[in-house]
Design an enzyme around this catalytic site. Structure first.
Site, mmCIF file in Angstrom:
data_model
loop_
_atom_site.group_PDB
_atom_site.id
_atom_site.type_symbol
_atom_site.label_atom_id
_atom_site.label_comp_id
_atom_site.label_asym_id
_atom_site.label_seq_id
_atom_site.Cartn_x
_atom_site.Cartn_y
_atom_site.Cartn_z
ATOM 1 N N HIS A 362 -65.432 -63.767 2.226
ATOM 2 C CA HIS A 362 -64.815 -63.767 0.903
ATOM 3 C C HIS A 362 -65.720 -64.248 -0.230
ATOM 4 C CE1 HIS A 362 -61.621 -63.608 -1.874
ATOM 5 N NE2 HIS A 362 -60.785 -64.476 -1.369
ATOM 6 N N LYS A 440 -40.880 -50.529 -2.129
ATOM 7 C CA LYS A 440 -41.158 -50.293 -3.546
ATOM 8 C C LYS A 440 -40.217 -49.260 -4.151
ATOM 9 C CE LYS A 440 -44.916 -48.027 -4.230
ATOM 10 N NZ LYS A 440 -46.370 -47.724 -4.280
ATOM 11 N N LYS A 444 -37.896 -50.077 -7.457
ATOM 12 C CA LYS A 444 -38.061 -49.359 -8.720
ATOM 13 C C LYS A 444 -36.751 -48.722 -9.175
ATOM 14 C CE LYS A 444 -43.008 -48.387 -8.776
ATOM 15 N NZ LYS A 444 -44.052 -47.329 -8.828
ATOM 16 N N LYS A 445 -35.911 -48.344 -8.224
ATOM 17 C CA LYS A 445 -34.608 -47.795 -8.596
ATOM 18 C C LYS A 445 -33.727 -48.859 -9.241
ATOM 19 C CE LYS A 445 -34.483 -44.015 -5.252
ATOM 20 N NZ LYS A 445 -33.828 -43.445 -4.039
ATOM 21 N N SER A 449 -40.042 -54.614 -11.645
ATOM 22 C CA SER A 449 -41.414 -54.669 -11.151
ATOM 23 C C SER A 449 -41.404 -55.084 -9.683
ATOM 24 C CB SER A 449 -42.218 -55.692 -11.956
ATOM 25 O OG SER A 449 -43.303 -56.202 -11.201
ATOM 26 N N ASP A 451 -43.767 -56.308 -7.781
ATOM 27 C CA ASP A 451 -44.436 -57.584 -7.522
ATOM 28 C C ASP A 451 -43.588 -58.756 -7.993
ATOM 29 O OD1 ASP A 451 -47.053 -58.957 -6.671
ATOM 30 O OD2 ASP A 451 -46.685 -59.797 -8.661
ATOM 31 N N THR A 486 -60.839 -63.627 -10.615
ATOM 32 C CA THR A 486 -59.389 -63.836 -10.631
ATOM 33 C C THR A 486 -58.995 -64.959 -11.581
ATOM 34 O OG1 THR A 486 -59.495 -65.419 -8.809
ATOM 35 C CG2 THR A 486 -59.124 -63.098 -8.230
#
EC number: 2.3.1.7
Length: 647
Positions: A362, A440, A444-445, A449, A451, A486
């Site tokens: 990483h 997802k 979305k329906k 969002s 996340d 980040t």
């Protein structure tokens, strides 16, 4: 843990670009070198301009903006509010006093001076990022704990039903990885792009032919010439082998790579665990590994052996085990036995039954580049877009064993490393929730969002388990800026706490729960957007503190208990989403907390939970419960014709 789930569209564009290229076969593309050329990175390396190529991969890099320095008042007020869910009235009063001191009180003059120093560092000293050198050192190179479980991460690949043995699976993956490597090293790889334009691609160079080197007080990284180094290093039962992936100027076919890997399995020398598993040394504390590597390299022939590993394209680990469940596979990928690994390299791990995965080193790259690599490889293989080659040459040189000399000192260090690793991992637990209730598409329906939805599921689950929220880290990608990596999204908020309380209250109505959910999602999305724009809290406060000079009094905000407490990430969360991964994961970042790696797929959600036996399986239970309850809340509201979410 600093990862973020992006890059699937780029994987597809890379596959399309690959399909239009000729297979790599010209001898002129390759050369051998007795002393491999390399470049080195250390924490003191400059982030001045330059160091990028002119190929399509670097499109837009020179015009990319620099990471901004947020306004001081904005950061301090945002920081104060982020601590509220975790404080009592008494402790909050102390934090308010410390923040006020920084804004207009006793600390104000010094804090404003620190802000000016930071702005000067960002704009007047010729560097392209005020943060990058500091952050790479503090978060990675100077971090001394073992990289497993604390830094590295893993991806668990979905099964390939056409490749059911370790050698066959690894051979297919290697052909796809080599195709990606060719695009990358020739700078023909399409640049990743976000809504604002291209993302910084500088970290990609560390994907292949690179290695992290343990040193004190900070590690370094080395990158070798890809044209001069086309050898692969393979581990089996702790034995190291190598063979070239190019013969007479032509890349080995999948069948030839499989044959070479099978030859390693057939070698009687590799059939039993090696007496002195040198790879285990890389599992230890970085200072101990530094001393061990020096002791190892001092013995005859060992420095050259280490350089063969360091300079290899990648490392392939052929494990003897054949895990079946998602959790046993995840555990094998996360740590294995600590002996059949070399943790300073990117690694493909292939099990005896053909299951496979990837372990990411990483320090020089976050998750998006290696997500893209693995997603590209798996999708392109499945779609038949990789030229697997057709040659089955009989004159390939046999794989060579890389041997190490040891003495009593090195052998004692190996034994210590094995003992430390087994003790450390023996104190850990891991649980995987492969939630098939929805994904997802359904979220979305509900006009939400995905996340933010999942983050609220995690918040609710922790609240169910402990009766209170905790400081929560989610990574936001800042690669829209030069040298960007980040920033922290502080996911636990005043609003998320109110949402959790309403969900757990028997007296709250669904309308009230929904209203508080909406507020929590809105807060989360606002913070996430600001963090991605370089307007977070944590990196800014980190930078200000770094510029304190000897003799200057530390501002009260840093000595207030809330500063350390609010950044003790009892939930360290990150999203990497790929339809071709079974799961992925990483370790906790504090003994008091959990690692929570999640994936948001079209019709499912996956969570990998790790901890120092705090109850990963219990948190898994509560995440499942929270995910169902949040969906059911929305379904009830829909049935009652309640207003739909606009988040």
């Amino acid at each position: 843990m600093t990862l973020l789930g992006l890059g699937r569209s780029q994987a597809r564009s890379s596959a399309a670009r690959l399909a239009s290229q000729r297979p790599l076969s010209l001898a002129a593309n390759f050369k051998h070198a007795s002393a491999p050329a390399m470049s080195r990175y250390s924490s003191s390396s400059s982030t001045n301009s330059g160091g990028i190529g002119n190929g399509p991969m670097y499109e837009g890099q020179s015009a990319m903006p620099h990471l901004p320095v947020p306004a001081l008042e904005q950061t301090l007020k945002k920081y104060l509010r982020s601590t509220v869910p975790h404080q009592s009235k008494e402790s909050l009063a102390k934090t308010e006093q410390a923040v006020q001191s920084a804004l207009s009180g006793a600390d104000a003059k010094l804090v404003q001076t620190l802000q000016q120093r930071l702005e000067d560092r960002a704009t007047k000293e010729g560097r392209e990022s005020w943060l990058s050198e500091w952050w790479n050192d503090a978060a990675y190179m100077a971090y001394r704990d073992p990289v497993v479980p604390y830094v590295s991460y893993f991806y668990s690949h979905k099964d390939d039903k056409t490749r059911r043995t370790g050698p066959k699976r690894a051979a297919g993956l290697l052909k796809a990885f080599l195709a990606f490597r060719r695009l990358l090293e020739t700078e023909q790889l399409a640049p990743e792009k976000g809504k604002a334009g291209p993302l910084c691609m500088r970290s990609y160079k560390w994907m292949f032919n690179a290695n992290r080197i343990p040193e004190m007080p900070s590690d370094t990284a080395v990158k070798y010439d890809w044209k001069a180094n086309n050898h692969l290093v393979v581990l089996r039962n702790g034995h190291f082998y190598e063979f070239d992936l190019v013969h007479n100027g032509q890349e080995l076919s999948e069948a030839e790579i499989e044959s070479q890997l099978q030859a390693i399995l057939s070698d009687s020398a590799s059939s039993k665990p090696v007496a002195q598993p040198v790879g285990a040394l890389s599992s230890n504390n970085r200072d101990k590994w530094t001393e061990s590597r020096k002791a190892l390299a001092a013995l005859p022939g060992n420095q050259q052996a280490l350089e063969r590993i360091d300079s290899s394209v990648i490392v392939v680990c052929l494990d003897e085990t054949a895990p079946h469940s998602i959790e046993s596979t995840a555990w094998g990928l996360w740590c294995g036995d600590g002996k059949n690994r070399f943790y300073d390299k990117q690694q493909i791990i292939a099990f005896a039954n053909g299951k496979s995965g990837f372990m990411g080193e990483h320090s020089m790259m976050d998750g998006t580049p290696t997500l893209r690599l693995n997603d590209f490889a798996l999708q392109a293989l499945e779609a038949g877009k990789i030229d697997l080659g057709s040659t089955k040459r009989t004159d390939l040189p046999a794989p060579k064993q890389i041997s190490f000399n040891t003495d009593k000192n090195v052998e004692a260090k190996i034994a210590e490393s094995i003992g430390d690793f087994e003790s450390l991992m023996g104190r850990h637990d891991l649980a995987v929730l492969d939630f098939q209730g929805y994904g997802k598409g359904a979220i979305k329906k509900f006009k939400c969002s995905p996340d933010a939805w999942v983050q609220m599921v995690i918040q609710l689950a922790y609240f169910k388990m402990y009766g209170k929220p905790c400081p929560t880290y989610e990574s936001a990608q800042t690669r829209k800026f030069k040298w960007g990596r980040t920033e922290t999204i502080r996911s636990a908020s005043v609003e998320s706490k109110a949402f959790c309380e309403a969900m757990e209250s028997h007296s709250a109505s669904d309308a009230e729960r929904y209203e508080k959910f909406q507020a929590a999602v809105k807060q989360h999305l606002g913070y996430a957007t600001a963090a991605a724009d370089g307007q977070g809290v944590d990196r800014h406060l980190f930078g200000l503190k770094k510029l304190l000079k000897e003799g200057e009094k530390v501002p009260a905000i840093y000595e207030d208990a809330a500063y350390a407490a609010s950044s003790t990430w009892k939930l360290s969360t990150s999203q990497i989403s790929s339809e071709v991964f079974s799961c992925w994961g990483f370790g906790e970042v504090t003994p008091e907390g959990f690692g929570c790696a999640y994936a948001i797929k079209e019709n499912s959600l996956t969570f990998t939970l790790t901890s120092l036996k705090l109850g990963a399986a219990d948190l898994k239970h509560y995440i499942n419960e929270a995910a169902v309850e949040l969906r059911d809340l929305h379904l009830r509201l829909q049935q009652n014709d309640a207003p739909k979410s606009k988040a």
